[in-house]
Design a protein around this motif. Structure first.
Motif, PDB file in Angstrom:
ATOM      1  N   GLN A 333      19.860   5.331  57.422  1.00 15.99           N
ATOM      2  CA  GLN A 333      18.778   4.746  56.655  1.00 15.99           C
ATOM      3  C   GLN A 333      17.867   3.951  57.580  1.00 15.99           C
ATOM      4  O   GLN A 333      18.295   3.429  58.607  1.00 15.99           O
ATOM      5  N   SER A 334      16.604   3.825  57.190  1.00 21.41           N
ATOM      6  CA  SER A 334      15.718   2.928  57.912  1.00 21.41           C
ATOM      7  C   SER A 334      16.032   1.492  57.516  1.00 21.41           C
ATOM      8  O   SER A 334      16.642   1.242  56.485  1.00 21.41           O
ATOM      9  N   GLY A 335      15.624   0.556  58.338  1.00 13.80           N
ATOM     10  CA  GLY A 335      15.868  -0.840  58.031  1.00 13.80           C
ATOM     11  C   GLY A 335      17.023  -1.412  58.815  1.00 13.80           C
ATOM     12  O   GLY A 335      17.492  -0.845  59.810  1.00 13.80           O
ATOM     13  N   LEU A 336      17.515  -2.555  58.350  1.00 14.97           N
ATOM     14  CA  LEU A 336      18.515  -3.314  59.089  1.00 14.97           C
ATOM     15  C   LEU A 336      19.930  -2.811  58.868  1.00 14.97           C
ATOM     16  O   LEU A 336      20.833  -3.179  59.625  1.00 14.97           O
ATOM     17  N   GLN A 337      20.151  -2.006  57.842  1.00 17.16           N
ATOM     18  CA  GLN A 337      21.489  -1.514  57.542  1.00 17.16           C
ATOM     19  C   GLN A 337      21.463   0.012  57.459  1.00 17.16           C
ATOM     20  O   GLN A 337      21.400   0.582  56.371  1.00 17.16           O
ATOM     21  N   PRO A 338      21.523   0.688  58.588  1.00 14.24           N
ATOM     22  CA  PRO A 338      21.429   2.162  58.567  1.00 14.24           C
ATOM     23  C   PRO A 338      22.578   2.847  57.855  1.00 14.24           C
ATOM     24  O   PRO A 338      22.463   3.996  57.457  1.00 14.24           O
ATOM     25  N   SER A 339      23.706   2.146  57.698  1.00 15.70           N
ATOM     26  CA  SER A 339      24.870   2.757  57.042  1.00 15.70           C
ATOM     27  C   SER A 339      25.203   2.090  55.713  1.00 15.70           C
ATOM     28  O   SER A 339      26.309   2.251  55.196  1.00 15.70           O
TER      29      SER A 339
END
Length: 558
Positions: A333-339
């Motif tokens: 995922q985009s952002g600070l938490q890709p998982s």
């Protein structure tokens, strides 16, 4: 670091006290959820993680589908403790979702069809659950039982609304307006596409205006298709590049309740997903008949909706369920938490395994699939290994790249050497490098999908509108408006995949005729008569009014 954390908690507590005094009723749930996430994991989850630890890459987090702790189900749309993600507002007071162009009113009618690129950076709040809720169970555990009533429910809704679906091999090319002037959308859209290709701005805008006057996301299937095709053409004409995440079936602004309702509506109207799940899950169940350890490597798990039913079936085995190991592979995922989504999926599956007394182990990998190495996948040769990939390899680049990522992933699966590779594909021909051919094939392919919904769902169904907007609409925009690495919808026909899989070192396995008859009977008894279930060259074909849309088959290393 510890002092900073303590200072942060003290600041949050002070802010909490001040706001509670001023806004006691409206802020309690929000601040309690925020402080809970910052300070500690809930006691229930800590106890659960001790009994079902998730491996290495996994952190248990609260699940979005939650109960109220009293045996009832939270109303996720009304309960203030389940917060929807706020929209980002610009300095001028406008919603940033609709600021890419000046035509804000039409995009608001769509609900904002562009992906919100920064929404993943916003904090999501989830209420902890004590057990999987009834709403989730109805969709994920009772699919086979509800299938036969799906058509009856849809027909009742249609009769109540006075709606009549189109008849014929292909609907959606012409319509008649109030002035009895015939509008041929196919001609208008094709002419508009040619003007867009040559960047002939004035004729393209004139054609778009004509299409806009007669199309609508709330109209019949033809009008809806024209509306979303026009969206894609306008994006391309304005050189706008919409953000698109293949790992996310629905946009991030949707609540968990909306996602589940839209998914349930699709399952009732269309048998494709259910057929695939039935065939794949029963095939795995048969393979695991005499094993004690089962490892499923799932490329493209999305929300994990396929697996609760298999967990339930494994628990019913007379000899007892095997230990279930799932390796979850998704795009980051985009952002600070890709998982982040994979963690939520693992938590949800762990709860189902605990509920049905199935030993469970979970790993996940959130990275580009072609970069995954054999060593990244934790294999144990004492486990029976199955690779599952349903309709997601289309999101990988193809031969337009020097080294095809599709072949790279297939070679990885070949090296894993699973007992079986279950492969589902979207049978599409709208992956041509030339835009005019790609546009024409996109029109034909999606006309079948919108016609399918027109025949099986009432026009005023809000979940139908949501699914068309968030799934069909976003896919159309990506195919039409994007080029190069940003164009991620790249399907191939099942015959092309057969050549590719064979070249990678796989041999195709015969279809299970008993399962084939099971899914045929399910579709015949529970769904519209125009759905197609057929067999060709060891492929299970699924389609609508003669057009093959999906195909599934099983493979083994040669």
């Amino acid at each position: 670091m510890l002092q900073d954390c303590l200072a942060l908690q003290a600041a949050e507590k002070s802010l909490h006290d001040v706001l509670i005094q001023q806004y006691p009723s409206s802020t309690t749930n929000l601040l309690a959820s925020s402080i809970h996430q910052t300070a500690e994991i809930s006691e229930d989850l800590m106890n659960h993680s001790k009994s079902h630890p998730l491996e290495n890459n996994t952190l248990l987090v609260p699940n979005p589908f939650s109960s109220n702790g009293k045996g009832g189900i939270l109303d996720l749309e009304r309960d203030s403790s389940f917060l929807k993600q706020p929209r980002e507002v610009t300095e001028d007071g406008n919603d940033s979702t609709y600021r890419s162009r000046s035509k804000k009113d039409r995009q608001q009618e769509d609900g904002g069809y562009q992906e919100e690129g920064r929404s993943n950076k916003q904090t999501a709040f989830y209420a902890a659950e004590t057990e999987p809720p009834e709403m989730l169970d109805k969709v994920l555990l009772c699919q086979y039982q509800i299938s036969c009533s799906s058509l009856q429910e849809s027909d009742q809704l249609k009769r109540a609304s006075g709606h009549r679906g189109f008849k014929g091999k292909r609907t959606g090319k012409t319509m008649v307006d109030d002035n009895r002037a015939v509008v041929d959308f196919q001609i208008l859209l094709t002419q508009c596409a040619k003007a867009v290709i040559s960047y002939d701005i004035r004729p393209a805008n004139e054609k778009l205006k004509l299409i806009r006057q007669q199309s609508s996301p709330h109209g019949d299937g033809t009008q809806r298709l024209a509306h979303y095709l026009a969206n894609g053409l306008e994006e391309r004409l304005n050189a706008a590049v919409p953000l698109y995440n293949p790992h996310c079936l629905f946009s991030c602004k949707m609540s968990a309740a909306d996602i589940l309702k839209a998914y349930q509506t699709y399952m009732k109207a269309c048998p494709f997903k259910m057929m695939s799940n039935i065939y794949a899950n029963n095939t795995i169940l048969k393979l695991a008949e005499n094993v004690t350890r089962l490892h499923i490597i799932d490329f493209g798990i999305l929300y994990g909706y396929q697996w609760p039913c298999l967990i339930q079936m494994l628990a019913r085995k007379p000899s007892g369920p095997p230990m279930l190991h799932i390796t979850d592979i998704e795009f980051p995922q985009s952002g600070l938490q890709p998982s982040g989504r994979l963690e939520e999926t693992g938590n949800c599956l762990a709860k189902y395994c605990k509920r049905f007394n199935v030993s469970f182990k979970y790993n996940f990998i959130a990275q580009s699939w072609e970069t995954i190495q054999y060593e990244d996948i934790k294999l144990d040769r004492d486990e029976l290994t199955v690779v599952n990939c349903l309709y997601r390899l289309k999101n990988l680049p193809d031969e337009t790249e020097i080294n095809s990522p599709r072949d790279t992933v297939l070679k990885l699966i070949r090296r894993i050497n699973p007992e079986m590779f279950i492969h589902g594909v979207v049978n599409g021909t709208y992956n041509a490098p030339f835009f005019d051919i790609r546009f024409r094939e996109t029109l034909y392919h999606f006309s079948s999908l919108f016609d399918m919904f027109e025949e099986t769902l009432p026009r005023e169904d809000q979940q139908r509108l949501l699914y068309e907007q968030e799934v069909f609409g976003r896919d159309i925009i990506n195919v039409i408006a994007c080029e190069g690495s940003r164009r991620l919808e790249r399907p191939e026909t099942y015959k092309q995949w057969q050549i590719r899989n064979t070249r990678a070192g796989f041999k195709q396995l015969p279809l299970n005729q008993e399962l084939l008859m099971k899914v045929k009977n399910m579709v015949r008894l529970g769904y519209h008569e125009d759905f197609v279930v057929n067999e060709d060259g060891k492929w299970l074909l699924q389609g609508w009014k003669g057009r093959i849309l999906h195909a599934i088959s099983c493979w083994k290393s040669a």
